[in-house]
Design a protein around this motif. Structure first.
Motif, PDB file in Angstrom:
ATOM      1  N   TRP A  76      -7.343  -2.790   5.900  1.00  0.00           N
ATOM      2  CA  TRP A  76      -6.215  -3.439   6.597  1.00  0.00           C
ATOM      3  C   TRP A  76      -6.084  -2.930   8.028  1.00  0.00           C
ATOM      4  O   TRP A  76      -5.873  -3.708   8.954  1.00  0.00           O
ATOM      5  CB  TRP A  76      -4.933  -3.190   5.804  1.00  0.00           C
ATOM      6  CG  TRP A  76      -3.691  -3.622   6.518  1.00  0.00           C
ATOM      7  CD1 TRP A  76      -3.332  -4.898   6.865  1.00  0.00           C
ATOM      8  CD2 TRP A  76      -2.636  -2.775   6.985  1.00  0.00           C
ATOM      9  NE1 TRP A  76      -2.112  -4.892   7.518  1.00  0.00           N
ATOM     10  CE2 TRP A  76      -1.676  -3.606   7.597  1.00  0.00           C
ATOM     11  CE3 TRP A  76      -2.415  -1.391   6.927  1.00  0.00           C
ATOM     12  CZ2 TRP A  76      -0.497  -3.083   8.161  1.00  0.00           C
ATOM     13  CZ3 TRP A  76      -1.246  -0.877   7.472  1.00  0.00           C
ATOM     14  CH2 TRP A  76      -0.313  -1.732   8.089  1.00  0.00           C
ATOM     15  N   LYS A  77      -6.230  -1.614   8.205  1.00  0.00           N
ATOM     16  CA  LYS A  77      -6.152  -1.031   9.551  1.00  0.00           C
ATOM     17  C   LYS A  77      -7.244  -1.601  10.452  1.00  0.00           C
ATOM     18  O   LYS A  77      -7.007  -1.884  11.637  1.00  0.00           O
ATOM     19  CB  LYS A  77      -6.277   0.495   9.483  1.00  0.00           C
ATOM     20  CG  LYS A  77      -5.017   1.174   8.965  1.00  0.00           C
ATOM     21  CD  LYS A  77      -5.255   2.633   8.602  1.00  0.00           C
ATOM     22  CE  LYS A  77      -5.617   3.489   9.782  1.00  0.00           C
ATOM     23  NZ  LYS A  77      -5.751   4.914   9.405  1.00  0.00           N
ATOM     24  N   SER A  86      -6.504   3.741  -0.724  1.00  0.00           N
ATOM     25  CA  SER A  86      -7.118   4.229   0.519  1.00  0.00           C
ATOM     26  C   SER A  86      -8.141   3.255   1.099  1.00  0.00           C
ATOM     27  O   SER A  86      -8.203   3.052   2.317  1.00  0.00           O
ATOM     28  CB  SER A  86      -7.758   5.598   0.304  1.00  0.00           C
ATOM     29  OG  SER A  86      -8.733   5.539  -0.731  1.00  0.00           O
ATOM     30  N   LEU A 133       4.339   4.918   6.190  1.00  0.00           N
ATOM     31  CA  LEU A 133       3.650   4.145   7.215  1.00  0.00           C
ATOM     32  C   LEU A 133       4.358   4.296   8.557  1.00  0.00           C
ATOM     33  O   LEU A 133       3.728   4.446   9.602  1.00  0.00           O
ATOM     34  CB  LEU A 133       3.605   2.668   6.821  1.00  0.00           C
ATOM     35  CG  LEU A 133       2.961   1.706   7.823  1.00  0.00           C
ATOM     36  CD1 LEU A 133       1.464   1.942   7.909  1.00  0.00           C
ATOM     37  CD2 LEU A 133       3.250   0.252   7.424  1.00  0.00           C
ATOM     38  N   HIS A 149      -6.223   0.194   2.375  1.00  0.00           N
ATOM     39  CA  HIS A 149      -5.446   0.616   3.542  1.00  0.00           C
ATOM     40  C   HIS A 149      -6.339   0.683   4.785  1.00  0.00           C
ATOM     41  O   HIS A 149      -5.977   0.198   5.862  1.00  0.00           O
ATOM     42  CB  HIS A 149      -4.820   1.986   3.258  1.00  0.00           C
ATOM     43  CG  HIS A 149      -3.770   2.369   4.257  1.00  0.00           C
ATOM     44  ND1 HIS A 149      -2.887   3.404   4.041  1.00  0.00           N
ATOM     45  CD2 HIS A 149      -3.459   1.891   5.488  1.00  0.00           C
ATOM     46  CE1 HIS A 149      -2.076   3.524   5.078  1.00  0.00           C
ATOM     47  NE2 HIS A 149      -2.418   2.618   5.969  1.00  0.00           N
ATOM     48  N   GLU A 150      -7.509   1.265   4.617  1.00  0.00           N
ATOM     49  CA  GLU A 150      -8.440   1.375   5.748  1.00  0.00           C
ATOM     50  C   GLU A 150      -8.944   0.010   6.189  1.00  0.00           C
ATOM     51  O   GLU A 150      -9.073  -0.258   7.400  1.00  0.00           O
ATOM     52  CB  GLU A 150      -9.626   2.273   5.345  1.00  0.00           C
ATOM     53  CG  GLU A 150     -10.597   2.579   6.477  1.00  0.00           C
ATOM     54  CD  GLU A 150      -9.954   3.253   7.675  1.00  0.00           C
ATOM     55  OE1 GLU A 150     -10.387   2.964   8.824  1.00  0.00           O
ATOM     56  OE2 GLU A 150      -9.010   4.050   7.485  1.00  0.00           O
ATOM     57  N   LEU A 203      -1.148  -0.362   0.780  1.00  0.00           N
ATOM     58  CA  LEU A 203      -0.839   0.932   1.404  1.00  0.00           C
ATOM     59  C   LEU A 203      -1.153   2.110   0.481  1.00  0.00           C
ATOM     60  O   LEU A 203      -1.423   3.220   0.972  1.00  0.00           O
ATOM     61  CB  LEU A 203       0.634   0.978   1.816  1.00  0.00           C
ATOM     62  CG  LEU A 203       1.063   0.021   2.938  1.00  0.00           C
ATOM     63  CD1 LEU A 203       2.548   0.196   3.241  1.00  0.00           C
ATOM     64  CD2 LEU A 203       0.236   0.252   4.198  1.00  0.00           C
ATOM     65  N   CYS A 204      -1.111   1.886  -0.829  1.00  0.00           N
ATOM     66  CA  CYS A 204      -1.346   2.981  -1.776  1.00  0.00           C
ATOM     67  C   CYS A 204      -2.796   3.071  -2.254  1.00  0.00           C
ATOM     68  O   CYS A 204      -3.121   3.902  -3.110  1.00  0.00           O
ATOM     69  CB  CYS A 204      -0.410   2.845  -2.980  1.00  0.00           C
ATOM     70  SG  CYS A 204       1.328   3.051  -2.543  1.00  0.00           S
TER      71      CYS A 204
END
Length: 418
Positions: free
Chosen positions: A310-311, A304, A86, A307-308, A301-302
């Protein structure tokens, strides 16, 4: 005969923080407001938590395969690896060359506690630490407690109402050989490439050891890579450094204080040596780091999709912060408040300087029941559609009142000279 207490001569320590919040809570005014919370707030006045955190926490709690065995002293390895990727990117030069690693740390200051102990023991050339950040940091206390001589500087120029990157360059020029540079919240400085090159050249020639603070990656610009792009300069520039990476604020799990002390070395052999000593210090400090926060972050984070999501959460928070700042600036302009207020929107992140002097801050606290620190450093996420008019009108009133006081004082001084 009464037994004398061991604590008889122990004085009450001076309170480091919280007195402003205590005064606010004791205030009975219905219009009172507190604009100095450390965490991002929602429009409902609650601490912000990423939406994917709730879902992930429930999934972990219901996982039948989960056990609560002790972690290795280094901590949770998948969490460390995900955190490093990250911070630097999966294809980072340092990761590919296997010369970056980390130790799972506790709380927001755990990375500094661990790093300071290491440097006290193994960085014997100099025991001088320079801390350069947007505002006064608690890291100074950590290094002072270890016996370092600490000098603190702020990027903020209260006269020009801007972040001044030349502060960092000037301090580096004056600093002695072999000292330690703790650099925090540098994103607001907007340093140019040639300035970074000059700083790294100075650090190399003086063998200054950098120790970066990354407290909330993604919450400055909304772009995870942009917020840590400067680290790539130091990696490609061939410098060794520490980095305290906190991962509580950008996920909204403030009570699960968790992070990584990141080590970047010249090669893998040197990295392994440093990590082995850091693990010895971690063994003495906390033996085993708590894992719930690390499990939540690793799961997000692991994955996808998570993770997206969260972004996108981070981008939404930053867009809201930018909108709040723009509205504050515009309302002050429409009110005809004296001075320029561009510095409000020039600063990144949830926290920033209002650009008020101590007299104006005192007016807001005592007359308008708006509680902010003496340096005017506020949390902009505390400003909502419900309170923005009262806040901006109060700022306008404070500025006009103090300007009026200055004018009256000047008139008195002029009349005495006649």
């Amino acid at each position: 005969m009464p037994t004398l207490s061991v604590f008889m001569d122990v004085p009450l320590a001076q309170k480091l923080e919280g007195s402003l919040l205590k005064t606010y809570k004791q205030d009975n005014c219905p219009k009172k407001m507190f604009l100095a919370y450390r965490v991002c707030m929602t429009n409902e006045g609650q601490p912000w938590v990423s939406s994917v955190v709730h879902k992930t926490r429930l999934q972990i709690a219901q996982d039948p395969s989960l056990n609560h065995e002790y972690m290795p002293v280094m901590g949770m390895k998948p969490f460390i690896q995900a955190s490093l990727e990250l911070l630097f990117g999966k294809h980072s030069q340092a990761i590919v060359e296997n010369r970056v690693g980390g130790v799972h740390t506790v709380g927001d200051s755990g990375g500094f506690q661990l790093g300071a102990r290491f440097l006290k023991t193994w960085h014997g050339d100099s025991q001088i630490v320079y801390i350069i950040s947007s505002q006064k940091e608690l890291h100074g206390l950590v290094f002072q407690d270890m016996g370092f001589t600490v000098y603190e500087y702020s990027f903020w120029d209260s006269k020009q109402l801007c972040m001044n990157p030349n502060v960092l360059l000037d301090v580096a020029e004056q600093a002695p050989h072999g000292c330690i540079f703790v650099i925090g919240n540098i994103g607001n400085c907007k340093m140019m490439q040639h300035q970074w090159a000059k700083l790294m050249a100075t650090m190399k020639s003086k063998q200054i050891f950098p120790f970066f603070d990354i407290p909330h990656q993604g919450l400055s610009t909304g772009d995870l890579e942009e917020d840590t792009k400067f680290l790539q300069c130091f990696v490609s520039g061939g410098l060794e450094f520490f980095c305290s990476q906190s991962l509580s604020k950008n996920f909204g799990i403030y009570d699960e204080g968790v992070g990584v002390l990141v080590v970047v070395a010249f090669n893998n052999q040197l990295l392994l040596r440093a990590l082995s000593q850091l693990m010895n210090f971690a063994l003495a400090l906390w033996l085993n780091p708590p894992t719930m926060g690390a499990r939540i972050i690793t799961s997000i984070l692991c994955n996808s999709a998570l993770h997206e999501a969260w972004k996108q959460n981070l981008k939404g928070v930053v867009e809201n912060i930018m909108l709040i700042k723009a509205k504050v600036k515009e309302k002050l302009r429409l009110l005809g408040t004296p001075g320029s207020w561009n510095h409000i929107t020039d600063q990144n992140g949830a926290h920033g300087y209002l650009g008020l002097d101590s007299q104006q801050v005192e007016y807001l606290v005592k007359k308008k029941h708006i509680y902010i620190p003496k340096n005017g450093w506020i949390n902009f996420t505390c400003i909502t559609a419900c309170n923005i008019d009262y806040i901006t009108e109060s700022i306008n009133e404070a500025v006009l009142f103090t300007k009026g006081s200055e004018k009256c004082l000047q008139e008195v001084n002029d009349s005495q000279l006649e």
